[in-house]
Each structure stands twice: as C-alpha cells, then as structure tokens.
Enzyme design. Structure first.
Site, PDB file in Angstrom:
ATOM      1  CG  HIS A 194      -1.968   1.069   1.362  1.00 46.59           C
ATOM      2  ND1 HIS A 194      -1.651   2.162   1.779  1.00 46.59           N
ATOM      3  CD2 HIS A 194      -3.160   0.842   1.187  1.00 46.59           C
ATOM      4  CE1 HIS A 194      -2.929   2.945   1.899  1.00 46.59           C
ATOM      5  NE2 HIS A 194      -3.705   2.126   1.455  1.00 46.59           N
ATOM      6  CG  ASP A 218       0.319  -2.387   6.159  1.00 47.39           C
ATOM      7  OD1 ASP A 218      -0.443  -2.427   6.760  1.00 47.39           O
ATOM      8  OD2 ASP A 218       0.562  -1.905   5.086  1.00 47.39           O
ATOM      9  CD  GLN A 262      -7.076  -4.329   4.080  1.00 47.43           C
ATOM     10  OE1 GLN A 262      -8.042  -4.696   4.475  1.00 47.43           O
ATOM     11  NE2 GLN A 262      -7.174  -3.165   3.722  1.00 47.43           N
ATOM     12  CE  LYS A 312      -7.328   0.010   5.979  1.00 48.02           C
ATOM     13  NZ  LYS A 312      -8.207   0.595   5.143  1.00 48.02           N
ATOM     14  CB  CYS A 349      -3.957   3.270  -1.283  1.00 45.77           C
ATOM     15  SG  CYS A 349      -5.027   4.893  -1.167  1.00 45.77           S
TER      16      CYS A 349
HETATM   17  C1  PLP Z   1      -2.389  -2.657   3.668  1.00 40.58           C
HETATM   18  C2  PLP Z   1      -2.788  -1.609   3.971  1.00 40.58           C
HETATM   19  N1  PLP Z   1      -1.720  -0.900   4.790  1.00 40.58           N
HETATM   20  C3  PLP Z   1      -2.038   0.500   5.252  1.00 40.58           C
HETATM   21  C4  PLP Z   1      -3.068   0.902   5.107  1.00 40.58           C
HETATM   22  C5  PLP Z   1      -3.607   2.290   5.735  1.00 40.58           C
HETATM   23  O1  PLP Z   1      -4.609   2.196   6.625  1.00 40.58           O
HETATM   24  P1  PLP Z   1      -4.867   3.769   7.298  1.00 40.58           P
HETATM   25  O2  PLP Z   1      -5.427   4.742   6.255  1.00 40.58           O
HETATM   26  O3  PLP Z   1      -6.039   3.231   8.214  1.00 40.58           O
HETATM   27  O4  PLP Z   1      -3.732   4.367   7.872  1.00 40.58           O
HETATM   28  C6  PLP Z   1      -4.168   0.316   4.301  1.00 40.58           C
HETATM   29  C7  PLP Z   1      -5.507   1.059   4.120  1.00 40.58           C
HETATM   30  O5  PLP Z   1      -6.383   0.531   3.263  1.00 40.58           O
HETATM   31  C8  PLP Z   1      -4.020  -1.176   3.746  1.00 40.58           C
HETATM   32  O6  PLP Z   1      -5.000  -1.617   2.981  1.00 40.58           O
END
Ligand code: PLP
Length: 421
Positions: free
Chosen positions: A137, A214, A217, A240, A378
């Site tokens: 992401h 990370d 998800q 999430k 993203c």
């Molecule tokens: C794999 C992954 N990492 C990081 C993020 C970032 O999350 P946040 O916008 O809640 O900080 C997302 C959000 O869609 C994601 O899917």
C-alpha cells in the site's frame, strides 16, 4: 449436516459461526440504499461498527470523559484506566509480551511513519537499504521515500509472481549487508495475497535485520500473534477492525522501542523539561505526545474484545468459505479476470471486466445497493505490475453472507447488460 472438526468431533469453527446473530449487532447493516438492502463489500476500506463499540464510545463520553494521566480527580482516573485498559486488551489481542510494546497512533499509516522517522532516521546511513515488496500500500512506500530524501537510504522492492505472490527466493536474494529493515504487508489490500511472514522474519533475522509487518488488512481477518510471527513491528488501524477511525496501533519489540528516539515532542512524552534540555518518558508514553484519541482507544478496546469473543479462527473460516464461493461465482462471469490468484488469499476479491471501467462497475453496483471499491486501492505499483489502471474490489468481513455474494454476481450481470455493445 453440521461440519465437524475431524480431530476433536466438535463443530468446526465455520459451523459454530452464526452470521445472522453477528449481523444483528450492526445497526448500519439494516440500511437501504436506492430502495435496496445495503450489501456492504467495502470492508478493506473501512468496516462497520458493532453495538459493543458504539456503546463503549458513547459510554466513555457519557460517564468517564476527562483528560488522562496525572489527573488527581475521579474522572481523570476513570479515563486513564479506560485508556490504559484498552492498551492491555490490544496487547493480549496481539499476544505482545507487555502493554509497553503497544503504542497508540492514528492508524497503520502513522505507525509506519513513526518507525520510518524514529527507527529509520536513527539507524540508516546513505546507501543503506529498506526492503519492501511489490504489493505494498502507498502507506508502506511513501514513508520510506521521505526517509530516502532525508537520509540517502535506498528503497529496494521484491518482485511478485503472475499470481500475485511474493517471489520469496528473489526477496531473500535482496536481503543484503546494507539492508536495515524489511517492511512487508501481511495481507495485500489490492490482491488478497497472504504473505509467509514467518518465513520472511526467519530469513531477515538470520541476517540480523528487523521486520515491520503492515497488518492493516490482516488483523481484522486472521489471528495475529506477534511473537509467533516473530516480527519486530506490527501496525494496524482500528477502523478496519470494527473500531473507530483515528486510532490504530504500533506494536514494537520492547528492546527496539527502548532504543528509538521520540518522533514527536509535546506533553506526556517527557520525563523533565528545561529550556536547555528535556528527557523522555519511558514506554509507551515516549511515543504518545499530546492528548491522545482516548475515546478511540476505548472503542478499539471494545472492538478487540468483541472480535476475540467471536474468535478469529471462526471468522477466518467463515470468510475463507465466502471468498472461495465469490471467486468461483465472479470468476465464471464471461469477461471477468481475477487480479490476484495466489493460493494463500483472504477476504479480498479484485477483478477487471472486459470493456468496462472499474468506476462504472462501482456505480452500477451502487444502484443495486452493493458497495464495492473501484480504483487503484492506494497500490498503484500493483496496478502497474498487472497492467491495469484500476480494479473493482469486493472485500468481505465476518458479517457478509453467500446471499450478498449472489447480489454482487447479479449486479455484475446488470453491469454487463448496461455496457453491452
Ligand atoms: C495494506 C494497507 N496498509 C495500510 C493502510 C493504511 O491504513 P490507514 O489509512 O487506516 O492508516 C491500508 C488502508 O487501506 C492498507 O490496506
């Protein structure tokens, strides 16, 4: 016949899971959209909130609200207990060794930026390397690019196979003398791929390299045990995981967090301040400058308790069954290409439909009450890797049903009708 676990003779996790009961806990799922029942399949973007979370946040503001720490009065002590209690709950949820290893942040994005700016800036030298994968992401790309501009560190990217899996052999070859950190997604939001984290941490640790996972998800869908994964950092976002927006978690191994400098200065993160020099508080306060999102933490504590009561093994089994069904049903629609076909996948179905832009798919489905996401998610490098501008993405959570998958499929046939040439 109910499914049973062969080993124990008890009903299997999927069979024990009562989706109707779970759905009844989410008031928003009764919404009608354009006269149709809402079919919410945008859970990778954010999840809906159960009553347990709504009640916890309202209850906090109704009966406990005050600023935390150092307060001598009753409400301040109540609020502090609620906030620190939430930290304990999150520590148990991740199986962290101690609540000192849990830092509350705004979300996964802020957690990664914290590690980049604190750990990264304190250890990297020009020419050192940070290793990520081709399925990250933007939140796990851009903070390292900012660090690269500041320090001269170089971003290395491990490639993907055509199925959307990490090429683990290539990844291992990229681990080198100059690698200072591996930062890798657990469950890809664009492909659904679940990465082999234990194998990744083992390979990195053989060379003394720490690993950030990370888990934005993964945490809502798979049981996460940071000690079993043997990762050094793990981030996720509350929103999430059925919790509030604006709150998330950075888990860090205590020995590492202890050595890292603060990244933001302000109240609560200090031990003493003079105009000449300040000294830092211990963990976790060192990384929590200023008044935190107290109600958010309380809501997140309620969310992890609620999810733990249901049990992530049951959740994962239910979602796995749903994803397999959806992949088969959507995959057989003429003109559909699934993007991301790794054998180890969870909760996410990304696809393209010949001759129809993903945004058009999303709009027609919306008129049917079906909420999906269309775009690059993203994760623009993933789109580039698979040669598409965008995908349509249905992402599942524990409250979704087979009937909702059927509504998605019926909606996709409508899309084909509308755009038939
Ligand atoms: C794999 C992954 N990492 C990081 C993020 C970032 O999350 P946040 O916008 O809640 O900080 C997302 C959000 O869609 C994601 O899917």
């Amino acid at each position: 016949m109910p499914a049973t676990s062969l080993a124990s003779g008890f009903p299997s996790a999927a069979a024990r899971f009562d989706v109707a009961r779970v759905r009844a806990e989410f008031p928003i799922l009764a919404t009608r959209v354009h006269g149709k029942p809402l079919v919410y399949l945008d859970n990778a973007a954010t999840t809906q909130k159960p009553r347990a979370v709504l009640d916890a946040v309202l209850g906090y503001y109704t009966t406990e609200n005050a600023n935390i720490h150092r307060g001598v009065h009753y409400l301040s002590q109540q609020a502090t207990e609620a906030y620190e209690g939430a930290r304990e709950k999150v520590a148990r949820f991740l199986n962290a060794a101690s609540a000192r290893e849990i830092i509350f942040v705004r979300g996964a994005t802020e957690g990664i930026n914290l590690v980049a700016q604190s750990y990264g800036r304190s250890v990297v030298r020009p020419g050192d390397e940070i290793l990520v994968t081709g399925m990250e992401h933007h939140s796990n790309i851009v903070p390292w690019q900012l660090l690269a501009e500041q320090t001269g560190v170089v971003l290395r990217v491990a490639p993907l196979t055509d199925a959307g899996e990490l090429d683990v052999a290539a990844f291992e070859r990229l681990l080198g003398e100059r690698t200072r950190l591996v930062s890798v997604v657990h469950l890809s939001n664009a492909l659904g791929t679940v990465n082999p984290i234990r194998r990744i941490t083992a390979a990195a640790h053989r060379r003394g390299i720490p690993v950030l996972v990370d888990g934005a998800q993964s945490a809502p869908h798979l049981a996460v045990d940071v000690r079993a994964l043997d990762c050094d950092f793990f981030v996720f976002s509350g929103h999430k995981l059925f919790g509030p927006t604006g709150i998330g978690v950075l888990y860090g191994r205590e020995a590492l967090l202890d050595r890292m400098p603060p990244w933001q200065g302000g109240g609560d993160m200090i031990s003493s301040v003079t105009f000449e020099r300040s000294t830092w508080a211990g963990l976790p306060a060192k990384f929590e400058a200023g008044t935190p999102h107290i109600a958010g933490a309380v809501g997140l504590g309620a969310a992890v308790d609620w999810l733990s009561r249901i049990g992530l093994d049951a959740v994962a089994a239910h979602e796995d069954e749903l994803l397999r069904y959806a992949a088969a049903e959507v995959g057989r629609i003429p003109g559909v290409t699934l993007i991301g076909t790794a054998p180890e996948r969870a909760s996410i179905l990304s696809f393209a439909l010949d001759g129809v832009h993903a945004h058009d798919i999303g709009q027609v489905l919306d008129l049917e009450g079906v909420a999906i996401r269309a775009g690059h998610h993203c994760a623009q490098p993933v789109m580039q890797r698979f040669g598409v501008a965008a995908t349509a993405r249905a992402s599942f959570a524990l409250y979704n049903t087979r009937a909702e998958v059927d509504a998605l499929v019926a909606g996709l046939f409508k899309v084909k009708q509308v755009f038939a040439r």
